[in-house]
Enzyme design. Sequence first.
Site, PDB file in Angstrom:
ATOM      1  CG  ASN A   1       9.297  -1.000   2.491  1.00  0.00           C
ATOM      2  OD1 ASN A   1       8.604  -2.005   2.635  1.00  0.00           O
ATOM      3  ND2 ASN A   1       9.534  -0.484   1.296  1.00  0.00           N
TER       4      ASN A   1
ATOM      5  CB  THR B   1      10.812   9.410   3.796  1.00  0.00           C
ATOM      6  OG1 THR B   1      11.177   8.917   2.509  1.00  0.00           O
ATOM      7  CG2 THR B   1      12.001   9.326   4.735  1.00  0.00           C
TER       8      THR B   1
ATOM      9  CG  HIS C   1      12.032  -1.456  -3.014  1.00  0.00           C
ATOM     10  ND1 HIS C   1      10.709  -1.419  -3.404  1.00  0.00           N
ATOM     11  CD2 HIS C   1      12.767  -1.233  -4.129  1.00  0.00           C
ATOM     12  CE1 HIS C   1      10.649  -1.181  -4.700  1.00  0.00           C
ATOM     13  NE2 HIS C   1      11.889  -1.063  -5.162  1.00  0.00           N
TER      14      HIS C   1
ATOM     15  CG  LEU D   1       2.105   3.349   4.047  1.00  0.00           C
ATOM     16  CD1 LEU D   1       3.353   2.953   4.818  1.00  0.00           C
ATOM     17  CD2 LEU D   1       0.846   2.877   4.765  1.00  0.00           C
TER      18      LEU D   1
ATOM     19  NE  ARG E   1      -3.715   0.510   0.844  1.00  0.00           N
ATOM     20  CZ  ARG E   1      -4.678   1.016   0.088  1.00  0.00           C
ATOM     21  NH1 ARG E   1      -5.129   0.346  -0.943  1.00  0.00           N
ATOM     22  NH2 ARG E   1      -5.188   2.200   0.353  1.00  0.00           N
TER      23      ARG E   1
ATOM     24  CD  GLU F   1      11.031  11.054  -3.418  1.00  0.00           C
ATOM     25  OE1 GLU F   1      11.313  10.962  -4.610  1.00  0.00           O
ATOM     26  OE2 GLU F   1      11.737  11.658  -2.600  1.00  0.00           O
TER      27      GLU F   1
HETATM   28  C1  GRF Z   1       9.310  -8.988  -1.194  1.00  0.00           C
HETATM   29  O1  GRF Z   1      10.052  -9.168  -2.367  1.00  0.00           O
HETATM   30  C2  GRF Z   1       9.477  -7.580  -0.673  1.00  0.00           C
HETATM   31  O2  GRF Z   1      10.739  -7.055  -0.894  1.00  0.00           O
HETATM   32  C3  GRF Z   1       8.456  -6.848  -1.494  1.00  0.00           C
HETATM   33  O3  GRF Z   1       7.366  -7.713  -1.613  1.00  0.00           O
HETATM   34  C4  GRF Z   1       7.828  -9.056  -1.464  1.00  0.00           C
HETATM   35  C5  GRF Z   1       7.060  -9.625  -0.311  1.00  0.00           C
HETATM   36  O4  GRF Z   1       7.288 -10.988  -0.126  1.00  0.00           O
HETATM   37  N1  GRF Z   1       8.164  -5.563  -0.894  1.00  0.00           N
HETATM   38  P1  GRF Z   1       6.812 -11.709   1.199  1.00  0.00           P
HETATM   39  O5  GRF Z   1       5.318 -11.399   1.371  1.00  0.00           O
HETATM   40  O6  GRF Z   1       7.615 -11.195   2.353  1.00  0.00           O
HETATM   41  O7  GRF Z   1       7.021 -13.162   0.941  1.00  0.00           O
END
Ligand code: GRF
Length: 215
Positions: free
Chosen positions: A107, A141, A109, A93, A91, A143
Amino acid sequence: MKNIVILISGRGSNMEALIAARDAGNLPVNIAAVISNRPDAKGLETAAKAGIVTHYIDHKGFAGREAFDAALAECIDMFSPDLVVLAGFMRILTEGFVRHYEGRLLNIHPSLLPSFPGLHTHQRALEEGVRIHGCTVHFVTAELDHGPVVIQAAIPVLDGDTEESLAARILRQEHKVYPQAVRWFAEDKLSLVDGKVRLAADLRDDTVLIAPELR
Ligand code: GRF
């Protein structure tokens, strides 16, 4: 011991890695709750089986982002978390939400930020022909996918790699770096000061994880 709340939207494998690290005695946190924006998130079952309190707040029931984020924050704050961990929480935010959790919202990524914020990171990495790809743990943050970086893991992009093969290799790294970053926070070795990551001096060499193929 610090309280954490984990937010998920789906599979929850990063959440599982955090639970496993806790169970192995490597992550001194109390996982107070796992909250999903999707009632059918597979990770909710996994968390419940591990004896963790679960909740869902279906974003579809809200008129807009502000209303959803307010309800989400209210649910999160029932658990008084020291840290909120986004683990595949899909989502965008609102600024108000992000500000409310400033310095206590992490987070993960699946790219080496600031390259490839947003979705489809592996496909875009292949299209761009980059030779190194990876994942990033960062403070959140306002962004999207741009907050201060805590730790990154790098893997090579190999001939014949596909979106799926890259996703799988990077996910293995995600499962290493995320518990690591949360552990640092739990041990008061990681914080956000004036918008910058502050790490205990002895950790600075540990903020890059290089896959064996790149060494
Ligand atoms: C992961 O690749 C994470 O980096 C990304 O979404 C995926 C989530 O996988 N944001 P999971 O639900 O933790 O298995």
